[in-house]
Scaffold this motif. Sequence first.
Motif, PDB file in Angstrom:
ATOM      1  N   GLU A 251      36.250  40.134  46.350  1.00  0.00           N
ATOM      2  CA  GLU A 251      35.863  39.371  45.163  1.00  0.00           C
ATOM      3  C   GLU A 251      36.764  39.690  43.976  1.00  0.00           C
ATOM      4  N   TYR A 252      37.114  40.976  43.832  1.00  0.00           N
ATOM      5  CA  TYR A 252      38.008  41.361  42.735  1.00  0.00           C
ATOM      6  C   TYR A 252      39.377  40.705  42.900  1.00  0.00           C
ATOM      7  N   LEU A 257      43.361  36.791  41.288  1.00  0.00           N
ATOM      8  CA  LEU A 257      44.144  35.598  41.613  1.00  0.00           C
ATOM      9  C   LEU A 257      44.053  34.576  40.483  1.00  0.00           C
ATOM     10  N   LEU A 258      42.856  34.393  39.926  1.00  0.00           N
ATOM     11  CA  LEU A 258      42.690  33.458  38.815  1.00  0.00           C
ATOM     12  C   LEU A 258      43.474  33.908  37.591  1.00  0.00           C
ATOM     13  N   GLU A 259      43.518  35.200  37.373  1.00  0.00           N
ATOM     14  CA  GLU A 259      44.279  35.737  36.233  1.00  0.00           C
ATOM     15  C   GLU A 259      45.771  35.511  36.448  1.00  0.00           C
ATOM     16  N   ARG A 260      46.247  35.741  37.667  1.00  0.00           N
ATOM     17  CA  ARG A 260      47.674  35.582  37.976  1.00  0.00           C
ATOM     18  C   ARG A 260      48.109  34.116  37.889  1.00  0.00           C
ATOM     19  N   ALA A 261      47.175  33.218  38.182  1.00  0.00           N
ATOM     20  CA  ALA A 261      47.527  31.797  38.265  1.00  0.00           C
ATOM     21  C   ALA A 261      47.181  31.033  36.994  1.00  0.00           C
ATOM     22  N   VAL A 271      39.694  29.076  32.541  1.00  0.00           N
ATOM     23  CA  VAL A 271      40.756  29.683  31.729  1.00  0.00           C
ATOM     24  C   VAL A 271      40.538  29.396  30.251  1.00  0.00           C
ATOM     25  N   ARG A 272      40.064  28.182  29.921  1.00  0.00           N
ATOM     26  CA  ARG A 272      39.803  27.854  28.517  1.00  0.00           C
ATOM     27  C   ARG A 272      38.774  28.813  27.911  1.00  0.00           C
ATOM     28  N   GLU A 273      37.722  29.103  28.672  1.00  0.00           N
ATOM     29  CA  GLU A 273      36.716  30.066  28.215  1.00  0.00           C
ATOM     30  C   GLU A 273      37.350  31.408  27.890  1.00  0.00           C
ATOM     31  N   ILE A 274      38.125  31.914  28.830  1.00  0.00           N
ATOM     32  CA  ILE A 274      38.743  33.237  28.655  1.00  0.00           C
ATOM     33  C   ILE A 274      39.627  33.255  27.419  1.00  0.00           C
ATOM     34  N   GLU A 275      40.436  32.220  27.256  1.00  0.00           N
ATOM     35  CA  GLU A 275      41.349  32.187  26.114  1.00  0.00           C
ATOM     36  C   GLU A 275      40.592  32.092  24.789  1.00  0.00           C
ATOM     37  N   LYS A 339      29.405  34.465  32.526  1.00  0.00           N
ATOM     38  CA  LYS A 339      29.678  35.889  32.733  1.00  0.00           C
ATOM     39  C   LYS A 339      30.424  36.105  34.050  1.00  0.00           C
ATOM     40  N   ASN A 340      31.208  35.088  34.432  1.00  0.00           N
ATOM     41  CA  ASN A 340      31.965  35.183  35.678  1.00  0.00           C
ATOM     42  C   ASN A 340      33.289  35.915  35.516  1.00  0.00           C
ATOM     43  N   HIS A 341      33.561  36.379  34.305  1.00  0.00           N
ATOM     44  CA  HIS A 341      34.804  37.098  34.056  1.00  0.00           C
ATOM     45  C   HIS A 341      34.513  38.214  33.047  1.00  0.00           C
ATOM     46  N   PRO A 342      35.362  39.254  32.983  1.00  0.00           N
ATOM     47  CA  PRO A 342      35.112  40.385  32.085  1.00  0.00           C
ATOM     48  C   PRO A 342      34.955  39.965  30.629  1.00  0.00           C
ATOM     49  N   GLU A 343      35.734  38.970  30.205  1.00  0.00           N
ATOM     50  CA  GLU A 343      35.647  38.517  28.816  1.00  0.00           C
ATOM     51  C   GLU A 343      34.256  37.958  28.513  1.00  0.00           C
ATOM     52  N   GLY A 344      33.708  37.204  29.482  1.00  0.00           N
ATOM     53  CA  GLY A 344      32.378  36.649  29.307  1.00  0.00           C
ATOM     54  C   GLY A 344      31.305  37.720  29.271  1.00  0.00           C
ATOM     55  N   GLU A 345      31.454  38.733  30.114  1.00  0.00           N
ATOM     56  CA  GLU A 345      30.519  39.865  30.107  1.00  0.00           C
ATOM     57  C   GLU A 345      30.541  40.563  28.752  1.00  0.00           C
TER      58      GLU A 345
END
Length: 360
Positions: A251-252, A257-261, A271-275, A339-345
């Motif tokens: 899972e990690y 992979l999403l971060e790399r891509a 990606v918009r959420e994270i940014e 909360k599917n990514h560290p930024e969201g958490e």
Amino acid sequence: MDVEELELQMLIEELSNYNGRATELISYYIPAGYDLAKVLDHLSYEYSTAQNIKDKNTRQHVMDALAKIINYLKGLKKLPERGLVIFCGNISNKPGDVDIRLWAIEPPDKLNIRLYRCDSRFVLDPLKELILPKQIYGLIVLDRGEASIGVLKGNQLIILENKQSWVPGKIRAGGQSSVRFQRLIEQDVHLWLKYLADEVRNYFEKDLDKLVGILVGGPGLLKEQFVNGDYLPYHLKQKVLGVYDTAYSNEYGLKELLERAKDVLEKTEYVREIELVKLFFEHLGKGTGLVVYGFDDVKKALEIGAVDTILISEDYKDKIKELMDLIKQTNAKVEIISKNHPEGEQFSNFKIGAILRFKI
């Protein structure tokens, strides 16, 4: 996120909470281009039929709901271009109380189905389908010992499978034994990659019309063998947008992979959420005065038209209802942060915040 889409999501959640005491909640899906006169004729027929319902209360509630729908539709000159969805019925669960409500919704996309149902629950699945993400990305991370398959739908990373392989690790043996063991390992690797290709087909081909592309990752060279070999069928191989190095194949690894891509996924909700969250914390850390957080401060910023984008954690999104009128008046944007990514958490600790158009 589009405010209308957000309102529709919240309405679906609200409607899903209603239970009729009997089959007295009406759901009516009217497709695009349908004749309003035919709809009224059909409802008049249903009204006549409802008079045969044995239970007195149920009969009255269904007839009242049908009359309310008919009166609403008679006030229209024609049906909306994309069709119309109507929900109506007695939503009161208190014995003796009657609360006949009607919701009329123009769907976000052209409606192609016609459905009439009287039940104890509203029929919401066709409406939910219309707001599901229209595009998905297939995700695969693999090595000799493990692989994970997932999809990115909107802002949701969905893990479909994590599988440990049967390929043995390196075996130290000399002479002919070493050659034989190596040959057996290569055979196991081939069968492992063939198994993964079959699983990928099973998962991805059913949504082929929505599949924008496939991303592949892993810590070794096996990912290149998987992509370049004769494992994936041609129509899926053509969907591969990139192959990336990741440290993990679980899972990690999918999240990595999403971060790399990000270059490929820059226009996706994920990606918009994270940014946006990164931008929020950047302003907060630098003390630029271009962010606020907390419900009261966000509301004050909305009242003076200072809000560009509201960020609200998925666990707190019900509170957005209290701000909806101000959001519409000021044309502020809204982003539900999962909360599917560290930024969201990390952002979930703030619950709600806003990126501002100007300092206040």
